[in-house]
Motif scaffolding. Structure first.
Motif, PDB file in Angstrom:
ATOM      1  N   LEU A   1       0.853  -1.193   0.000  1.00 27.61           N
ATOM      2  CA  LEU A   1       0.000   0.000   0.000  1.00 27.61           C
ATOM      3  C   LEU A   1       0.887   1.241   0.000  1.00 27.61           C
ATOM      4  N   LEU A   2       0.883   1.963  -1.106  1.00 26.82           N
ATOM      5  CA  LEU A   2       1.737   3.138  -1.260  1.00 26.82           C
ATOM      6  C   LEU A   2       0.950   4.426  -1.024  1.00 26.82           C
ATOM      7  N   ASN A   3       1.473   5.263  -0.140  1.00 27.74           N
ATOM      8  CA  ASN A   3       0.891   6.586   0.076  1.00 27.74           C
ATOM      9  C   ASN A   3       1.870   7.408   0.901  1.00 27.74           C
ATOM     10  N   LYS A   4       1.667   8.718   0.934  1.00 27.76           N
ATOM     11  CA  LYS A   4       2.608   9.553   1.691  1.00 27.76           C
ATOM     12  C   LYS A   4       2.389   9.426   3.197  1.00 27.76           C
ATOM     13  N   ASN A   5       1.187   8.962   3.614  1.00 31.17           N
ATOM     14  CA  ASN A   5       0.946   8.693   5.028  1.00 31.17           C
ATOM     15  C   ASN A   5      -0.153   7.654   5.162  1.00 31.17           C
ATOM     16  N   ARG A   6      -0.360   7.199   6.380  1.00 29.07           N
ATOM     17  CA  ARG A   6      -1.394   6.199   6.635  1.00 29.07           C
ATOM     18  C   ARG A   6      -2.368   6.748   7.670  1.00 29.07           C
TER      19      ARG A   6
ATOM     20  N   LEU B   1      -3.172   6.731 -12.697  1.00 34.69           N
ATOM     21  CA  LEU B   1      -1.891   6.030 -12.609  1.00 34.69           C
ATOM     22  C   LEU B   1      -0.783   7.071 -12.521  1.00 34.69           C
ATOM     23  N   PRO B   2       0.351   6.724 -11.889  1.00 34.55           N
ATOM     24  CA  PRO B   2       1.482   7.656 -11.875  1.00 34.55           C
ATOM     25  C   PRO B   2       1.923   8.015 -13.297  1.00 34.55           C
ATOM     26  N   LEU B   3       2.538   9.173 -13.411  1.00 35.59           N
ATOM     27  CA  LEU B   3       2.972   9.659 -14.725  1.00 35.59           C
ATOM     28  C   LEU B   3       4.409   9.256 -15.049  1.00 35.59           C
ATOM     29  N   LYS B   4       5.206   8.972 -14.019  1.00 41.20           N
ATOM     30  CA  LYS B   4       6.625   8.669 -14.226  1.00 41.20           C
ATOM     31  C   LYS B   4       6.965   7.264 -13.745  1.00 41.20           C
ATOM     32  N   TRP B   5       7.799   6.574 -14.540  1.00 42.38           N
ATOM     33  CA  TRP B   5       8.237   5.218 -14.218  1.00 42.38           C
ATOM     34  C   TRP B   5       9.729   5.080 -14.561  1.00 42.38           C
ATOM     35  N   SER B   6      10.395   4.133 -13.896  1.00 42.19           N
ATOM     36  CA  SER B   6      11.783   3.828 -14.266  1.00 42.19           C
ATOM     37  C   SER B   6      11.771   2.734 -15.334  1.00 42.19           C
ATOM     38  N   LYS B   7      12.920   2.212 -15.664  1.00 38.86           N
ATOM     39  CA  LYS B   7      13.002   1.190 -16.722  1.00 38.86           C
ATOM     40  C   LYS B   7      12.701  -0.220 -16.205  1.00 38.86           C
ATOM     41  N   GLU B   8      12.546  -0.360 -14.885  1.00 37.42           N
ATOM     42  CA  GLU B   8      12.240  -1.680 -14.322  1.00 37.42           C
ATOM     43  C   GLU B   8      10.895  -2.170 -14.851  1.00 37.42           C
ATOM     44  N   PRO B   9      10.766  -3.462 -15.185  1.00 35.52           N
ATOM     45  CA  PRO B   9       9.495  -3.958 -15.723  1.00 35.52           C
ATOM     46  C   PRO B   9       8.383  -3.954 -14.672  1.00 35.52           C
TER      47      PRO B   9
ATOM     48  N   LYS C   1       6.425  10.072  -8.264  1.00 36.24           N
ATOM     49  CA  LYS C   1       7.354   9.181  -7.559  1.00 36.24           C
ATOM     50  C   LYS C   1       6.760   7.839  -7.130  1.00 36.24           C
ATOM     51  N   MET C   2       5.438   7.774  -6.997  1.00 36.57           N
ATOM     52  CA  MET C   2       4.810   6.553  -6.499  1.00 36.57           C
ATOM     53  C   MET C   2       5.084   5.352  -7.404  1.00 36.57           C
ATOM     54  N   GLY C   3       5.033   5.559  -8.719  1.00 34.92           N
ATOM     55  CA  GLY C   3       5.295   4.469  -9.659  1.00 34.92           C
ATOM     56  C   GLY C   3       6.703   3.922  -9.515  1.00 34.92           C
ATOM     57  N   LYS C   4       7.676   4.825  -9.420  1.00 36.41           N
ATOM     58  CA  LYS C   4       9.079   4.404  -9.263  1.00 36.41           C
ATOM     59  C   LYS C   4       9.293   3.718  -7.911  1.00 36.41           C
ATOM     60  N   ASP C   5       8.574   4.190  -6.881  1.00 35.22           N
ATOM     61  CA  ASP C   5       8.654   3.537  -5.569  1.00 35.22           C
ATOM     62  C   ASP C   5       8.176   2.086  -5.657  1.00 35.22           C
TER      63      ASP C   5
ATOM     64  N   SER D   1       7.982   8.375  -1.684  1.00 33.57           N
ATOM     65  CA  SER D   1       9.100   9.320  -1.620  1.00 33.57           C
ATOM     66  C   SER D   1       8.579  10.741  -1.457  1.00 33.57           C
ATOM     67  N   LYS D   2       9.324  11.542  -0.702  1.00 31.68           N
ATOM     68  CA  LYS D   2       8.917  12.928  -0.444  1.00 31.68           C
ATOM     69  C   LYS D   2       9.057  13.765  -1.718  1.00 31.68           C
ATOM     70  N   GLY D   3       8.367  14.899  -1.732  1.00 25.66           N
ATOM     71  CA  GLY D   3       8.488  15.822  -2.847  1.00 25.66           C
ATOM     72  C   GLY D   3       7.144  16.246  -3.383  1.00 25.66           C
ATOM     73  N   LYS D   4       7.156  17.295  -4.168  1.00 25.01           N
ATOM     74  CA  LYS D   4       5.932  17.833  -4.751  1.00 25.01           C
ATOM     75  C   LYS D   4       5.381  16.846  -5.785  1.00 25.01           C
ATOM     76  N   PHE D   5       4.044  16.687  -5.789  1.00 24.47           N
ATOM     77  CA  PHE D   5       3.363  15.771  -6.726  1.00 24.47           C
ATOM     78  C   PHE D   5       3.963  14.365  -6.666  1.00 24.47           C
ATOM     79  N   SER D   6       4.301  13.901  -5.443  1.00 23.52           N
ATOM     80  CA  SER D   6       4.945  12.596  -5.309  1.00 23.52           C
ATOM     81  C   SER D   6       4.050  11.454  -5.796  1.00 23.52           C
ATOM     82  N   ARG D   7       2.718  11.616  -5.628  1.00 22.35           N
ATOM     83  CA  ARG D   7       1.797  10.573  -6.087  1.00 22.35           C
ATOM     84  C   ARG D   7       1.893  10.400  -7.601  1.00 22.35           C
ATOM     85  N   GLN D   8       2.015  11.507  -8.308  1.00 24.18           N
ATOM     86  CA  GLN D   8       2.074  11.444  -9.771  1.00 24.18           C
ATOM     87  C   GLN D   8       3.485  11.116 -10.289  1.00 24.18           C
TER      88      GLN D   8
END
Length: 365
Positions: free
Chosen positions: A39-44, A92-100, A72-76, A63-70
């Motif tokens: 379960l990913l979120n900035k807090n519980r 869905l998050p807007l950013k992803w890394s190269k990991e499948p 950083k959440m995917g990369k997390d 991960s901390k930062g502005k618009f982290s849900r959009q």
């Protein structure tokens, strides 16, 4: 298998999307505990804490930062080694890394397109942009009804093959037996009438509470309403006061899930004349409670209500009033329809829904 979820609604929504998120994780954990659910979120919050106590479910702080849900959440999720990311509320998050990682998004409804008059121009544009982005990047889309599936195809221009219809269920409280002690406590706490009809849902124009109030005018049928008030409440209240039926209508807020289950099971009729819904969970809650339903013949509501619920045109107050009075005066007809509807509603039980979700996860992997 590791499945990561956008848990914003899981932790911070008390109804609708929050209930869907919590129930989905709960039933997957119950029937498929061999997987890991993140379960990913900035807090519980305290919501869903009993689900987080399960060994196969854990919280991960985004991960901390502005618009982290959009951003950083995917990369997390990828950093956690998740095989699948599931967006539970149309995003869905807007950013992803190269990991499948495979991506699924649940779209509940496109009411902002169907009923644009309920939304500002800005909100409609933002919603449409978010939903289109999510639909485009997802490997599969879950629609919670055939109605929503048709709307996704029409408004988001998504091929039918990309969409899977998986209905949602409802909270386990509506399927459990409540003790006589609890029933009596709830009746005393809320000073419930001996017999009543029930309406549950946010008190807003789309839900059409005013039609019920008009339908019971010139009768002595008590109405219990459970839901958060919006500005529309003032319009309903004005009609109630003008027609001097204040003692006939009882408004309740801050009702717990177990208390709500008692309210459903103690009601003679559940009335839900909404103009449009993505699915209509209150209808399912009523059917599991063995309470006969009167609802609209529009959108997905016949999917939820089955053939033994009673249907009305939500714009026809006279039709609604006549059907309320007919069922109110006919106990045998109420019981007959409630029993048949209880058989129908078993398709929305936890186990078959969990199996459909797991089959979809395995299929996209």
């Amino acid at each position: 298998m590791k499945i990561a979820f956008d848990a914003k609604r899981f932790f911070h929504n008390t109804s609708g999307l929050g209930n869907y998120s919590r129930d989905l994780v709960r039933i997957l954990s119950q029937y498929y505990p061999e997987n890991e659910y993140i379960l990913l979120n900035k807090n519980r919050s305290e919501r869903g804490k009993e689900i987080l106590e399960r060994q196969d479910v854990r919280f991960v702080e985004t991960s901390k930062g502005k618009f982290s849900r959009q951003l950083k959440m995917g990369k997390d999720a990828q950093r956690e080694g998740a095989d699948i990311f599931h967006g539970l509320s149309g995003e869905l998050p807007l950013k992803w890394s190269k990991e499948p990682i495979r991506k699924i998004v649940t779209i509940h409804d496109l009411i902002f397109m169907r009923c644009p008059n309920y939304y500002s121009f800005f909100d409609r544009k933002i919603h449409l942009w978010k939903f289109k982005k999510a639909a485009s990047s997802a490997d599969k889309i879950i629609a919670i009804s055939e109605q929503t599936k048709r709307d996704i195809i029409t408004y988001l221009k998504v091929p039918e093959s990309k969409i899977e219809v998986i209905y949602q269920g409802c909270h386990k409280a509506f399927k459990e037996h409540q003790s006589n002690e609890l029933i009596n406590t709830v009746k005393e706490k809320f000073n419930l009438p001996e017999r009543y009809i029930l309406n549950v849902g946010t008190i807003e124009e789309r839900k059409n509470l005013l039609s019920i109030v008009k339908g019971i005018k010139d009768t002595e049928i008590p109405l219990v309403v459970v839901g958060r008030k919006t500005d529309y409440y003032k319009k309903v209240l004005a009609f109630i006061r003008k027609n001097k039926i204040d003692k006939q209508v009882l408004f309740l807020e801050g009702v717990s899930m177990d208390e709500l289950a008692v309210l459903y099971k103690s009601a003679d009729i559940f009335v839900y004349p909404s103009f449009f819904e993505g699915f209509g969970i209150p209808v399912i809650e009523a059917l599991f409670s063995k309470t006969v339903v009167i609802t609209s013949n529009t959108s997905c509501l016949p999917e939820a209500g089955g053939k033994d619920s009673v249907y009305i045109d939500p714009r026809n107050d006279l039709d609604l009033g006549a059907k309320i009075r007919f069922l109110w005066e006919n106990e045998s007809e109420r019981k007959r329809r409630a029993e048949k509807s209880f058989t129908f509603v078993q398709k929305f039980n936890d186990e078959p829904i969990a199996a459909q979700l797991m089959n979809l996860y395995k299929k996209i992997l």
